[in-house]
Design a protein around this motif. Structure first.
Motif, PDB file in Angstrom:
ATOM      1  N   UNK A 138      33.373  -2.714 -18.548  1.00  0.00           N
ATOM      2  CA  UNK A 138      32.113  -3.463 -18.609  1.00  0.00           C
ATOM      3  C   UNK A 138      31.140  -2.964 -19.672  1.00  0.00           C
ATOM      4  N   UNK A 139      31.267  -1.704 -20.097  1.00  0.00           N
ATOM      5  CA  UNK A 139      30.341  -1.160 -21.091  1.00  0.00           C
ATOM      6  C   UNK A 139      30.378  -1.949 -22.383  1.00  0.00           C
ATOM      7  N   UNK A 140      31.533  -2.547 -22.702  1.00  0.00           N
ATOM      8  CA  UNK A 140      31.662  -3.308 -23.942  1.00  0.00           C
ATOM      9  C   UNK A 140      30.824  -4.588 -23.926  1.00  0.00           C
ATOM     10  N   UNK A 141      30.438  -5.056 -22.737  1.00  0.00           N
ATOM     11  CA  UNK A 141      29.630  -6.271 -22.640  1.00  0.00           C
ATOM     12  C   UNK A 141      28.194  -6.054 -23.115  1.00  0.00           C
ATOM     13  N   UNK A 142      27.729  -4.807 -23.074  1.00  0.00           N
ATOM     14  CA  UNK A 142      26.357  -4.527 -23.526  1.00  0.00           C
ATOM     15  C   UNK A 142      26.347  -3.770 -24.848  1.00  0.00           C
ATOM     16  N   UNK A 143      27.519  -3.321 -25.301  1.00  0.00           N
ATOM     17  CA  UNK A 143      27.584  -2.510 -26.527  1.00  0.00           C
ATOM     18  C   UNK A 143      27.416  -3.364 -27.781  1.00  0.00           C
ATOM     19  N   UNK A 144      26.692  -2.814 -28.745  1.00  0.00           N
ATOM     20  CA  UNK A 144      26.587  -3.459 -30.061  1.00  0.00           C
ATOM     21  C   UNK A 144      27.845  -3.192 -30.876  1.00  0.00           C
ATOM     22  N   UNK A 145      28.418  -2.009 -30.677  1.00  0.00           N
ATOM     23  CA  UNK A 145      29.653  -1.629 -31.359  1.00  0.00           C
ATOM     24  C   UNK A 145      30.583  -1.008 -30.327  1.00  0.00           C
ATOM     25  N   UNK A 146      31.828  -1.439 -30.314  1.00  0.00           N
ATOM     26  CA  UNK A 146      32.791  -0.907 -29.365  1.00  0.00           C
ATOM     27  C   UNK A 146      34.045  -0.417 -30.062  1.00  0.00           C
ATOM     28  N   UNK A 147      34.537   0.725 -29.618  1.00  0.00           N
ATOM     29  CA  UNK A 147      35.771   1.288 -30.159  1.00  0.00           C
ATOM     30  C   UNK A 147      36.741   1.516 -29.009  1.00  0.00           C
ATOM     31  N   UNK A 148      37.841   0.732 -29.025  1.00  0.00           N
ATOM     32  CA  UNK A 148      38.878   0.911 -28.013  1.00  0.00           C
ATOM     33  C   UNK A 148      39.824   1.988 -28.532  1.00  0.00           C
ATOM     34  N   UNK A 149      39.699   3.181 -27.980  1.00  0.00           N
ATOM     35  CA  UNK A 149      40.479   4.310 -28.489  1.00  0.00           C
ATOM     36  C   UNK A 149      40.470   5.442 -27.482  1.00  0.00           C
ATOM     37  N   UNK A 150      41.364   6.384 -27.687  1.00  0.00           N
ATOM     38  CA  UNK A 150      41.402   7.602 -26.890  1.00  0.00           C
ATOM     39  C   UNK A 150      40.256   8.497 -27.341  1.00  0.00           C
TER      40      UNK A 150
END
Length: 312
Positions: free
Chosen positions: A285-297
């Motif tokens: 859910x954090x990606x819904x409010x993030x301006x920039x998101x990084x899907x990574x380890x």
């Protein structure tokens, strides 16, 4: 009528939260007075007198106020409050400890954690973990209000020329005494005042792994925060917690690492100017409010980011 703002301080310096409360008072309208209750706090009173918009500073210098025990300060505020239309304080642990007692003694409602001023008797405050905003109108003769500091710009610390008036204290109520305190000392900025915050969640897996975030924070001159899950797991101390039951922050940059984005946490940081999320779960859910998101380890991404800052 005039407005009384309760100053937060350590008997040596005025805390920044007071400046936000003064800004809220200015939006209500009326002459602003600041109460400084302390011991040997003349320097604090003089600092409060220079805050833009403040007309008068009331200095209650008494050994009973050497530490801001609400049992001692509340009777003083109640005695003064009858000459004011509003009593304001920051919605900090200190303000939230004091003003409900004041409201109860005055037999009025306590209006907590306001984020907006509609008029002198009407305020906005978040409910349901910030998912809704309630508009509250008070018919009480004295409005007792705590102010969410992140919702109001700080008043200018200089430019004012208020008078300082010494007043008598109400003494020691005898119902509580100060025993001691344990303070966490850090060279990093204080969490609620930092322009950049790096926070970790359950995804950090251990307290030892928070050293990755500390290294990144040191490069950015940032404060380190945490979600409630990380605090409850014992990874970091309680004073790191950001969220509805922790500290409310609104920095220029908030970096959420390994934080899923529970409502409780979002309530404490979603007003940040820029939000960056690093999480291996793309459905977090954090990606819904993030301006920039990084899907990574995060255990690869954070060291790489720190290394890149070294080269910058």
């Amino acid at each position: 009528m005039s407005i009384l703002v309760i100053a937060e301080h350590d008997n040596a310096a005025l805390k920044a939260a007071t400046l936000n409360a003064v800004s809220a008072a200015a939006k209500i309208g009326g002459e602003i007075h600041v109460l400084v209750a302390g011991q040997g706090a003349q320097a604090v009173a003089e600092a409060a007198a220079t805050v833009a918009g403040v007309a008068k500073v009331l200095l209650a210098d008494d050994a009973a106020y050497a530490h801001p025990l609400p049992e001692n300060v509340a009777p003083l505020v109640v005695n003064l409050a009858k000459g004011y239309g509003h009593v304001l304080a920051a919605a900090s642990s200190e303000g939230k400890n004091l003003l409900p007692r004041v409201a109860a003694l005055l037999d009025v409602a306590a209006i907590s954690d306001i984020t907006g001023v509609v008029s002198a008797d009407t305020f906005e405050r978040p409910i349901y973990a910030g998912n809704a905003i309630a508009t509250v109108k008070s018919a009480d003769p004295i409005k007792v209000v705590t102010v969410r500091t992140t919702a109001f710009e700080a008043a200018a610390a200089t430019g004012g020329s208020a008078t300082v008036e010494s007043i008598a204290g109400t003494g020691d109520a005898g119902s509580a005494r100060f025993v001691g305190q344990e303070l966490t000392k850090s060279e990093r900025p204080e969490l609620t005042q930092a322009k950049i915050v790096v926070s970790g969640g359950r995804g950090m897996q251990s307290g030892e792994n928070f050293k990755l975030l500390e290294a990144l924070a040191d490069k950015l001159g940032a404060a380190v925060g945490a979600s409630r899950a990380a605090v409850d797991a014992g990874f970091v101390p309680n004073d790191y917690q950001v969220g509805q039951t922790g500290k409310i922050v609104a920095p220029e940059l908030y970096i959420a690492v390994g934080i899923s984005g529970a409502i409780q946490h979002l309530a404490g940081m979603k007003d940040s100017k820029v939000i960056v999320a690093i999480n291996k779960d793309e459905e977090a859910p954090i990606f819904q409010v993030a301006d920039y998101g990084l899907v990574a380890d995060l255990f690869k991404a954070v060291p790489e980011l720190t290394a890149a800052l070294d080269k910058a």
